[in-house]
Design a protein around this motif. Structure first.
Motif, PDB file in Angstrom:
ATOM      1  N   THR A  13       0.859  -0.609   0.064  1.00 46.49           N
ATOM      2  CA  THR A  13       0.126  -0.079   0.093  1.00 46.49           C
ATOM      3  C   THR A  13       1.024   1.315   0.231  1.00 46.49           C
ATOM      4  O   THR A  13       1.995   1.282   0.179  1.00 46.49           O
ATOM      5  N   THR A  14       0.505   2.594  -0.508  1.00 46.17           N
ATOM      6  CA  THR A  14       0.828   3.860  -0.316  1.00 46.17           C
ATOM      7  C   THR A  14       0.912   4.248   0.685  1.00 46.17           C
ATOM      8  O   THR A  14      -0.094   4.111   1.938  1.00 46.17           O
ATOM      9  N   ASN A  15       1.795   5.026   0.981  1.00 44.07           N
ATOM     10  CA  ASN A  15       1.835   5.746   2.545  1.00 44.07           C
ATOM     11  C   ASN A  15       2.130   7.145   1.973  1.00 44.07           C
ATOM     12  O   ASN A  15       1.828   7.963   1.237  1.00 44.07           O
ATOM     13  N   GLY A  16       1.888   8.481   3.289  1.00 43.95           N
ATOM     14  CA  GLY A  16       1.744   9.572   3.289  1.00 43.95           C
ATOM     15  C   GLY A  16       0.513  10.103   3.666  1.00 43.95           C
ATOM     16  O   GLY A  16       0.127  11.146   2.883  1.00 43.95           O
ATOM     17  N   CYS A  17      -0.507   9.216   3.670  1.00 42.95           N
ATOM     18  CA  CYS A  17      -1.994   9.942   3.306  1.00 42.95           C
ATOM     19  C   CYS A  17      -2.458  11.011   5.074  1.00 42.95           C
ATOM     20  O   CYS A  17      -1.352  10.977   5.631  1.00 42.95           O
ATOM     21  N   CYS A  18      -2.224  12.593   4.465  1.00 43.39           N
ATOM     22  CA  CYS A  18      -2.262  13.425   5.598  1.00 43.39           C
ATOM     23  C   CYS A  18      -3.986  13.004   6.402  1.00 43.39           C
ATOM     24  O   CYS A  18      -4.249  12.235   6.609  1.00 43.39           O
ATOM     25  N   ALA A  19      -3.752  13.996   7.770  1.00 45.08           N
ATOM     26  CA  ALA A  19      -4.757  13.597   8.990  1.00 45.08           C
ATOM     27  C   ALA A  19      -6.038  13.814   8.208  1.00 45.08           C
ATOM     28  O   ALA A  19      -7.025  13.806   8.779  1.00 45.08           O
ATOM     29  N   THR A  20      -6.171  15.223   7.296  1.00 47.48           N
ATOM     30  CA  THR A  20      -7.898  15.536   7.031  1.00 47.48           C
ATOM     31  C   THR A  20      -7.942  14.933   6.058  1.00 47.48           C
ATOM     32  O   THR A  20      -9.227  15.251   5.578  1.00 47.48           O
ATOM     33  N   GLN A  21      -7.249  14.251   4.443  1.00 44.15           N
ATOM     34  CA  GLN A  21      -7.433  13.749   3.537  1.00 44.15           C
ATOM     35  C   GLN A  21      -6.835  12.003   3.348  1.00 44.15           C
ATOM     36  O   GLN A  21      -6.053  12.340   3.226  1.00 44.15           O
ATOM     37  N   CYS A  22      -8.230  11.447   3.558  1.00 44.32           N
ATOM     38  CA  CYS A  22      -7.186   9.656   3.194  1.00 44.32           C
ATOM     39  C   CYS A  22      -8.102   8.816   1.581  1.00 44.32           C
ATOM     40  O   CYS A  22      -8.822   9.903   1.178  1.00 44.32           O
ATOM     41  N   GLY A  23      -7.527   8.482   0.882  1.00 44.18           N
ATOM     42  CA  GLY A  23      -9.073   7.758  -0.413  1.00 44.18           C
ATOM     43  C   GLY A  23      -9.755   7.008  -0.192  1.00 44.18           C
ATOM     44  O   GLY A  23     -10.330   6.680   1.068  1.00 44.18           O
ATOM     45  N   PRO A  24      -9.386   5.780  -0.575  1.00 42.95           N
ATOM     46  CA  PRO A  24     -12.048   5.130  -0.422  1.00 42.95           C
ATOM     47  C   PRO A  24     -11.694   4.593   0.480  1.00 42.95           C
ATOM     48  O   PRO A  24     -10.059   4.079   1.367  1.00 42.95           O
ATOM     49  N   GLY A  25     -12.416   3.844   1.290  1.00 44.73           N
ATOM     50  CA  GLY A  25     -12.701   3.063   2.312  1.00 44.73           C
ATOM     51  C   GLY A  25     -12.053   3.414   4.418  1.00 44.73           C
ATOM     52  O   GLY A  25     -12.219   4.289   3.980  1.00 44.73           O
ATOM     53  N   TYR A  26     -12.189   2.328   4.094  1.00 44.41           N
ATOM     54  CA  TYR A  26     -11.095   2.548   5.894  1.00 44.41           C
ATOM     55  C   TYR A  26      -9.976   2.401   6.773  1.00 44.41           C
ATOM     56  O   TYR A  26      -9.593   1.767   5.926  1.00 44.41           O
ATOM     57  N   ALA A  27      -9.493   2.979   7.420  1.00 46.67           N
ATOM     58  CA  ALA A  27      -8.265   2.238   7.744  1.00 46.67           C
ATOM     59  C   ALA A  27      -8.334   1.090   7.958  1.00 46.67           C
ATOM     60  O   ALA A  27      -7.066   0.297   8.447  1.00 46.67           O
ATOM     61  N   THR A  28      -9.269   0.761   8.877  1.00 47.25           N
ATOM     62  CA  THR A  28      -9.350  -0.692   9.343  1.00 47.25           C
ATOM     63  C   THR A  28     -10.300  -1.081   9.248  1.00 47.25           C
ATOM     64  O   THR A  28     -11.665  -0.052   8.952  1.00 47.25           O
ATOM     65  N   PRO A  29     -10.773  -2.406   9.543  1.00 47.82           N
ATOM     66  CA  PRO A  29     -12.334  -3.181   9.828  1.00 47.82           C
ATOM     67  C   PRO A  29     -13.033  -2.820  11.161  1.00 47.82           C
ATOM     68  O   PRO A  29     -14.049  -2.560  11.003  1.00 47.82           O
ATOM     69  N   LEU A  30     -12.167  -2.330  12.445  1.00 42.28           N
ATOM     70  CA  LEU A  30     -13.186  -1.611  13.160  1.00 42.28           C
ATOM     71  C   LEU A  30     -13.329  -0.146  12.801  1.00 42.28           C
ATOM     72  O   LEU A  30     -14.619   0.072  12.735  1.00 42.28           O
ATOM     73  N   ASP A  31     -12.218   0.968  12.089  1.00 42.45           N
ATOM     74  CA  ASP A  31     -12.571   2.041  11.624  1.00 42.45           C
ATOM     75  C   ASP A  31     -14.095   2.032  11.072  1.00 42.45           C
ATOM     76  O   ASP A  31     -15.153   2.677  10.808  1.00 42.45           O
ATOM     77  N   ALA A  32     -14.200   0.432  10.360  1.00 42.29           N
ATOM     78  CA  ALA A  32     -15.318   0.594   9.491  1.00 42.29           C
ATOM     79  C   ALA A  32     -16.563   0.671  10.143  1.00 42.29           C
ATOM     80  O   ALA A  32     -17.635   0.901   9.568  1.00 42.29           O
TER      81      ALA A  32
END
Length: 274
Positions: A13-32
């Motif tokens: 996976t790619t890195n560098g997601c900022c705190a206010t904008q990320c890509g699609p989906g969720y960071a973890t299953p628990l987040d979803a």
């Protein structure tokens, strides 16, 4: 075949997601689970067995508050007959959550019989429309594969689809890669497996598990459980095949069919009926 660097990217996976904008989906299953909104529509590939009309994608309303709850609200026919739509996937998903440039917009529909791959634009979720068609001849010409089965989105934005045979219908398992523009790039694995079928990968552990089914020249005539085989484990981003290292998973004489399913965390579980 792709160079090792490209295969390595496909399992990472790619890195560098900022705190206010990320890509699609969720960071973890628990987040979803905690923050995900309930689905309001689902998409169901529908196959017309007698080829009297094209297969289609049905949009079903699953919003309990809607006046059309539990009804098919839209049908998107494919432009050809005899495709046999199979296991759909997204162009982008939580695998590239860390990349804000990615967007989940297209549903990817492989077609087992025709070899075509359809990209359906779900920007208008209640009335999706066809975006692009990748012809089966293109998969054969660029990657030397046919009979696409299951589609999954990868962390670098590519789309990987398992394939179940060679263009001539003989047994051959591999995985074809498409870029974000739906251009065929080549195959993911360095070597073919004896057969192809379903797969799932777990980026956190750099592991992928695939299953085998049979020879297209045989199973396209009708289902015969005698052709089934065993799961295959892939380890490492370089896509090096490791022979099945779980002897207990070899199906044996009494087994009928192997199915690859995943739990809520995306970890693969293998089940079979015997």
């Amino acid at each position: 075949m792709l160079k090792n660097s490209n295969r390595s990217q496909a399992m990472s996976t790619t890195n560098g997601c900022c705190a206010t904008q990320c890509g699609p989906g969720y960071a973890t299953p628990l987040d979803a689970f905690r923050n995900g909104a309930r689905e309001k529509v689902i998409y169901v590939p529908c196959i017309v067995p007698d080829h009297s009309r094209p297969d289609y994608l049905a949009t079903v309303d699953v919003d309990p508050e809607s006046s059309t709850y539990s009804q098919v609200i839209h049908r998107l026919p494919m432009p050809y007959t005899g495709d046999e739509l199979h296991h759909s996937g997204w162009n982008a998903c939580s695998s590239c959550y860390n990349d804000p440039s990615k967007k989940r917009q297209f549903l990817i529909l492989p077609s087992l019989k025709s070899g075509r791959v359809y990209a359906v634009d779900v920007g208008q979720e209640r009335a999706p429309k066809l975006h692009k068609v990748v012809e089966g001849e293109e998969l054969s010409r660029v990657a030397g594969v046919a009979y696409p089965h299951s589609s999954h989105c990868l962390g670098n934005g590519d789309i990987m689809i398992s394939t179940m045979g060679a263009p001539d219908g003989k047994a051959k398992g591999n995985f074809v890669l498409l870029d974000c523009e739906l251009n065929v790039k080549g195959t993911w694995a360095q070597q073919d497996t004896a057969f192809g079928y379903d797969f799932w990968y777990q980026p956190a552990h750099n592991i992928m598990v695939s299953t085998e089914f049979g020879t297209p020249l045989e199973f396209m005539k009708g289902f015969n459980p005698a052709g089934g085989r065993w799961p295959v484990r892939w380890e490492g981003a370089a896509a090096l095949l490791r022979a099945c290292c779980f002897p207990v998973l070899r199906l044996g004489t009494g087994a009928a069919i192997t199915t690859l399913v995943t739990n809520a965390c995306g970890a693969p579980w293998l089940t079979w009926r015997g």
